[in-house]
Design a protein around this motif. Structure first.
Motif, PDB file in Angstrom:
ATOM      1  N   ARG A 106       0.969  -1.238   0.155  1.00 57.73           N
ATOM      2  CA  ARG A 106      -0.430   0.013   0.145  1.00 57.73           C
ATOM      3  C   ARG A 106       0.833   1.334   0.241  1.00 57.73           C
ATOM      4  NH1 ARG A 106      -4.380   2.862  -1.445  1.00 57.73           N
ATOM      5  NH2 ARG A 106      -3.718   4.890   0.268  1.00 57.73           N
ATOM      6  N   ALA A 107       1.963   1.268   1.300  1.00 56.58           N
ATOM      7  CA  ALA A 107       2.340   2.219   1.207  1.00 56.58           C
ATOM      8  C   ALA A 107       3.638   2.623  -0.255  1.00 56.58           C
ATOM      9  CB  ALA A 107       3.190   2.065   2.245  1.00 56.58           C
ATOM     10  N   PHE A 108       4.356   1.969  -0.586  1.00 58.34           N
ATOM     11  CA  PHE A 108       5.223   1.768  -1.068  1.00 58.34           C
ATOM     12  C   PHE A 108       5.299   1.186  -2.813  1.00 58.34           C
ATOM     13  CE2 PHE A 108       6.997   1.198   3.023  1.00 58.34           C
ATOM     14  CZ  PHE A 108       6.846   2.210   2.828  1.00 58.34           C
ATOM     15  N   GLY A 109       3.918   0.760  -3.004  1.00 55.57           N
ATOM     16  CA  GLY A 109       3.835  -0.315  -4.488  1.00 55.57           C
ATOM     17  C   GLY A 109       4.396  -1.775  -4.366  1.00 55.57           C
ATOM     18  N   THR A 110       5.271  -2.698  -3.615  1.00 56.41           N
ATOM     19  CA  THR A 110       6.189  -3.584  -3.564  1.00 56.41           C
ATOM     20  C   THR A 110       5.024  -4.757  -3.937  1.00 56.41           C
ATOM     21  OG1 THR A 110       5.466  -3.263  -1.403  1.00 56.41           O
ATOM     22  CG2 THR A 110       7.917  -3.135  -2.345  1.00 56.41           C
ATOM     23  N   PRO A 111       5.484  -6.029  -4.794  1.00 56.26           N
ATOM     24  CA  PRO A 111       4.716  -6.865  -4.768  1.00 56.26           C
ATOM     25  C   PRO A 111       4.455  -7.943  -3.430  1.00 56.26           C
ATOM     26  CG  PRO A 111       6.106  -7.003  -6.112  1.00 56.26           C
ATOM     27  CD  PRO A 111       6.871  -6.041  -5.127  1.00 56.26           C
ATOM     28  N   VAL A 112       3.110  -8.348  -3.544  1.00 55.66           N
ATOM     29  CA  VAL A 112       3.180  -9.350  -2.121  1.00 55.66           C
ATOM     30  C   VAL A 112       4.181 -10.656  -2.435  1.00 55.66           C
ATOM     31  CG1 VAL A 112       1.423 -10.232  -0.525  1.00 55.66           C
ATOM     32  CG2 VAL A 112       1.054  -7.557  -1.495  1.00 55.66           C
ATOM     33  N   PHE A 113       5.093 -10.504  -1.794  1.00 50.34           N
ATOM     34  CA  PHE A 113       5.663 -11.415  -1.704  1.00 50.34           C
ATOM     35  C   PHE A 113       5.275 -13.103  -1.148  1.00 50.34           C
ATOM     36  CE2 PHE A 113       8.518  -8.271  -2.953  1.00 50.34           C
ATOM     37  CZ  PHE A 113       9.384  -8.316  -4.399  1.00 50.34           C
ATOM     38  N   TYR A 114       5.080 -12.621  -0.052  1.00 42.14           N
ATOM     39  CA  TYR A 114       4.776 -13.877   0.684  1.00 42.14           C
ATOM     40  C   TYR A 114       3.111 -14.656   1.049  1.00 42.14           C
ATOM     41  CZ  TYR A 114       8.579 -12.039   3.645  1.00 42.14           C
ATOM     42  OH  TYR A 114       9.657 -11.176   3.653  1.00 42.14           O
ATOM     43  N   LYS A 235       9.721   6.923  -6.426  1.00 42.26           N
ATOM     44  CA  LYS A 235      10.525   6.246  -6.981  1.00 42.26           C
ATOM     45  C   LYS A 235      11.433   5.842  -8.030  1.00 42.26           C
ATOM     46  CE  LYS A 235       6.406   3.704  -8.243  1.00 42.26           C
ATOM     47  NZ  LYS A 235       6.403   2.463  -8.942  1.00 42.26           N
ATOM     48  N   SER A 236      11.436   7.579  -8.722  1.00 40.75           N
ATOM     49  CA  SER A 236      12.318   7.415 -10.328  1.00 40.75           C
ATOM     50  C   SER A 236      13.393   7.432  -9.579  1.00 40.75           C
ATOM     51  CB  SER A 236      12.206   8.158 -10.657  1.00 40.75           C
ATOM     52  OG  SER A 236      12.036   9.597 -10.395  1.00 40.75           O
ATOM     53  N   MET A 237      13.938   8.282  -8.663  1.00 35.03           N
ATOM     54  CA  MET A 237      15.341   7.869  -8.124  1.00 35.03           C
ATOM     55  C   MET A 237      15.808   7.115  -7.056  1.00 35.03           C
ATOM     56  SD  MET A 237      15.768  11.659  -7.734  1.00 35.03           S
ATOM     57  CE  MET A 237      17.093  11.640  -6.356  1.00 35.03           C
ATOM     58  N   VAL A 238      14.883   6.001  -6.925  1.00 39.64           N
ATOM     59  CA  VAL A 238      15.743   4.622  -7.120  1.00 39.64           C
ATOM     60  C   VAL A 238      15.389   3.624  -8.584  1.00 39.64           C
ATOM     61  CG1 VAL A 238      16.386   5.599  -4.550  1.00 39.64           C
ATOM     62  CG2 VAL A 238      13.360   4.229  -5.332  1.00 39.64           C
ATOM     63  N   ALA A 239      14.714   3.775  -9.000  1.00 38.97           N
ATOM     64  CA  ALA A 239      14.933   3.087 -10.325  1.00 38.97           C
ATOM     65  C   ALA A 239      16.096   2.014 -10.996  1.00 38.97           C
ATOM     66  CB  ALA A 239      14.153   3.674 -11.221  1.00 38.97           C
ATOM     67  N   GLU A 268       8.341  -2.292 -10.217  1.00 47.15           N
ATOM     68  CA  GLU A 268       8.700  -3.308  -8.624  1.00 47.15           C
ATOM     69  C   GLU A 268      10.160  -3.499  -7.940  1.00 47.15           C
ATOM     70  OE1 GLU A 268       5.148  -7.677  -9.429  1.00 47.15           O
ATOM     71  OE2 GLU A 268       7.757  -6.471 -10.992  1.00 47.15           O
ATOM     72  N   THR A 269      10.856  -3.321  -8.871  1.00 43.75           N
ATOM     73  CA  THR A 269      12.702  -2.927  -8.855  1.00 43.75           C
ATOM     74  C   THR A 269      12.585  -1.324  -7.817  1.00 43.75           C
ATOM     75  OG1 THR A 269      12.932  -4.936  -9.922  1.00 43.75           O
ATOM     76  CG2 THR A 269      14.526  -3.322  -8.741  1.00 43.75           C
ATOM     77  N   PHE A 274      12.702   2.056  -3.224  1.00 48.84           N
ATOM     78  CA  PHE A 274      11.728   3.597  -1.952  1.00 48.84           C
ATOM     79  C   PHE A 274      11.878   2.546  -0.905  1.00 48.84           C
ATOM     80  CE2 PHE A 274       8.192   5.914  -1.740  1.00 48.84           C
ATOM     81  CZ  PHE A 274       8.349   6.705  -0.898  1.00 48.84           C
ATOM     82  N   THR A 275      11.222   1.505  -0.333  1.00 46.05           N
ATOM     83  CA  THR A 275      11.090   1.084   0.484  1.00 46.05           C
ATOM     84  C   THR A 275      12.785   0.982   2.253  1.00 46.05           C
ATOM     85  OG1 THR A 275       9.251  -0.483  -0.152  1.00 46.05           O
ATOM     86  CG2 THR A 275      10.252  -1.086   2.136  1.00 46.05           C
ATOM     87  N   THR A 276      13.121   0.823   1.070  1.00 45.59           N
ATOM     88  CA  THR A 276      14.387   0.851   1.459  1.00 45.59           C
ATOM     89  C   THR A 276      14.932   1.581   1.983  1.00 45.59           C
ATOM     90  OG1 THR A 276      15.819  -1.241   0.435  1.00 45.59           O
ATOM     91  CG2 THR A 276      17.318   0.423   1.585  1.00 45.59           C
ATOM     92  N   MET A 277      14.694   3.394   1.045  1.00 45.48           N
ATOM     93  CA  MET A 277      15.214   4.117   0.801  1.00 45.48           C
ATOM     94  C   MET A 277      13.941   4.801   2.361  1.00 45.48           C
ATOM     95  SD  MET A 277      14.375   7.151  -1.657  1.00 45.48           S
ATOM     96  CE  MET A 277      14.191   9.383  -1.328  1.00 45.48           C
ATOM     97  N   TRP A 278      13.102   5.102   2.360  1.00 47.66           N
ATOM     98  CA  TRP A 278      11.934   5.863   3.208  1.00 47.66           C
ATOM     99  C   TRP A 278      12.931   5.021   5.202  1.00 47.66           C
ATOM    100  CZ3 TRP A 278       8.345   3.177   7.123  1.00 47.66           C
ATOM    101  CH2 TRP A 278       8.022   4.384   7.784  1.00 47.66           C
ATOM    102  N   ALA A 279      12.449   3.599   5.015  1.00 47.50           N
ATOM    103  CA  ALA A 279      13.484   3.012   6.060  1.00 47.50           C
ATOM    104  C   ALA A 279      14.479   3.583   6.892  1.00 47.50           C
ATOM    105  CB  ALA A 279      13.419   1.579   6.251  1.00 47.50           C
ATOM    106  N   SER A 280      15.101   4.401   5.704  1.00 42.10           N
ATOM    107  CA  SER A 280      16.545   4.596   5.826  1.00 42.10           C
ATOM    108  C   SER A 280      16.959   6.064   6.738  1.00 42.10           C
ATOM    109  CB  SER A 280      17.943   4.900   4.445  1.00 42.10           C
ATOM    110  OG  SER A 280      17.143   5.362   4.052  1.00 42.10           O
TER     111      SER A 280
END
Length: 497
Positions: A106-114, A235-239, A268-269, A274-280
């Motif tokens: 929802r927040a970052f658009g990452t796939p639901v992997f699990y 997202k484009s900043m970390v594409a 997706e990548t 972007f998730t990593t960027m936000w978390a950091s």
């Protein structure tokens, strides 16, 4: 079209509310239940205004375990710190990964992997943290971060003027954003406008992050103004196309290889990055701000930290004069940072006071959970079990005078103090700013290093003074997410030593 969409949303909400109002009744063995005054939202409004006050009042009313309806979810809080591990250790019943995966989607658009054939991808990327961002693997990243912090710090200040005025929140944010981004994602190989791009990205990131509580609450993008546009830009900043032009660190490079092996699309990548960027950044920057703020507000604390930093510099033959004369930069290793126990205690104290995360697990089936005392409580499939460390962090029985910043609270005989008590018994977990169990932040060592490095460099390079005595209030809208940012700026003055 908009009218039809709003109509559909209204019908969905009304049906959901009707189902919850008519279906939920407390059963035998379940904790005390407070559904709240509002359909669907339950107690969400009261909770969001003052989370600690809300939790404290319900603890006095119901005890250590109770259930509330919170933003559409029935959430059972467990407040006894001795029972934290007991309450969430049943990983077969209590799920975190699927819950967090949906939240990240929802927040970052990452796939639901699990729960999918691609479940191995986050498993492999998570395995990189111990190798690259913990232990000896952190040495190289620490060295790069040290250089990036100093470059960003000197670029963000007008050192030509004897005394300068600034705003501490903006000062810390700009330095940490630039340094963290370059450390993880590298410097651009050709772009001459890198500084301007990163400044614009920081501004867009701040605006996106300000709406983060609404984003994860499933508020439609339609009602969030330019937030979706900012999301796409970040997202484009970390594409992949962008990172190909950057000297990324080994940690990021290996993650990109895993994503490629998993046949993730470029979008997706980018979402995963972007998730990593936000978390950091999202929680580290506020923690760095409050650490520096409290040190500046407490001269004794700043003097103690300064003495520790000076000792490290003296042992390594460094001084600001020799650095400036040789055109070099301050160099402090990961091990030297680890040895700064006084600074580590000050950071832990700031984290204790500004951390407001909620540790959540979701029940995958009806179950009975046990507490440390041996008593049990029942939960239903779809329920949430929550730990609120902020209640522990501000418990006067555990931490004397918890509203006061004490830089040496986690210091004992020159070493880190880890013995704290509740009900006369030593606590196994006394400080939980980074989560607990499987949800503990894997990048916590990198984050702590960043904060230590920032404070160390500020002490080395600058004299600073706060210009207001009043402590800025915290943004309670982020309660449950992590560390709380200040609601307003904090003016200060500074000069280069």
């Amino acid at each position: 079209m908009l009218t039809e969409l709003l109509g559909v949303c209204l019908v969905v909400v009304l049906v959901t509310v009707l189902l919850q109002v008519t279906a939920w009744r407390r059963r035998s063995g379940e904790p005390p239940l407070e559904p709240g005054p509002l359909p669907y939202l339950g107690v969400a409004l009261e909770f969001s205004q003052n989370p600690l006050g809300f939790i404290t009042s319900r603890w006095k009313r119901y005890g250590d375990v109770f259930t509330v309806r919170l933003a559409g979810h029935y959430t059972t809080f467990v407040l006894d710190p001795h029972s934290f591990t007991h309450a969430i250790r049943n990983t077969r019943v209590l799920d975190f990964r699927l819950f967090s995966s949906k939240l990240a989607h929802r927040a970052f658009g990452t796939p639901v992997f699990y729960g999918t054939p691609r479940q191995w991808i986050p498993t492999d990327t998570d395995a990189l943290f111990p190798k690259e961002l913990q232990g000896q693997g952190l040495d190289k990243v620490t060295e790069v971060m040290m250089g990036n912090l100093q470059s960003a710090m000197l670029a963000a200040t007008d050192v030509k003027v004897q005394w300068n005025k600034g705003e501490l929140w903006s000062f810390v944010y700009r330095i940490m954003f630039s340094a963290s981004y370059k450390t993880l994602f590298g410097s651009h190989k050709e772009d001459k406008d890198e500084t301007a791009r990163l400044l614009h990205a920081m501004e867009e990131f701040q605006k996106y992050d300000k709406n983060f509580p609404l984003i994860i609450s499933n508020v439609p993008w339609l009602f969030l103004g330019q937030t979706k546009k900012r999301y796409e830009y970040l997202k484009s900043m970390v594409a992949p196309a962008e990172l190909c032009q950057r000297d990324v660190c080994d940690f990021t490079r290996m993650r990109q290889e895993i994503y490629a092996d998993g046949n993730l699309s470029p979008d997706e990548t980018a979402a995963c990055n972007f998730t990593t960027m936000w978390a950091s950044l999202s929680n580290t920057v506020p923690a760095a701000f409050w650490t520096l703020y409290h040190l500046l507000k407490d001269p004794a604390a700043m003097d103690a930290v300064r003495a520790e930093v000076d000792m490290v510099l003296k042992k390594t033959g460094q001084s600001l004069d020799t650095v400036k004369a040789g055109g070099e930069m301050i160099h402090v290793t990961r091990q030297q940072l680890n040895d700064m126990k006084c600074l580590g205690s000050a950071i832990n104290e700031a984290l204790r006071m500004c951390s407001a995360s909620i540790i959540i697990r979701v029940a995958t089936e009806d179950a009975e959970l046990s507490l440390e005392s041996g008593s049990t409580f029942r939960i239903r499939k779809g329920d949430r079990v929550a730990l609120y460390p902020g209640f522990l962090h501000m418990d006067p029985e555990v931490y004397e005078d918890p509203e006061t910043f004490k830089y040496d609270r986690f210091l004992e005989n020159g070493m880190e103090k880890t013995t704290f008590y509740k009900n006369g018994r030593k606590l196994r977990h006394h400080l939980l700013p980074f989560g607990h169990g499987v949800s503990m932040c894997p990048g916590r060592f990198f984050a702590l290093n960043e904060i230590k490095q920032l404070v160390t460099l500020v002490v080395c390079y600058f004299d600073m003074r706060l210009l207001e005595k009043e402590v800025p209030p915290m943004d309670q809208s982020r309660a449950g997410i992590g560390t709380l940012a200040p609601l307003k700026e904090c003016p200060f003055r500074y000069r280069l030593k």
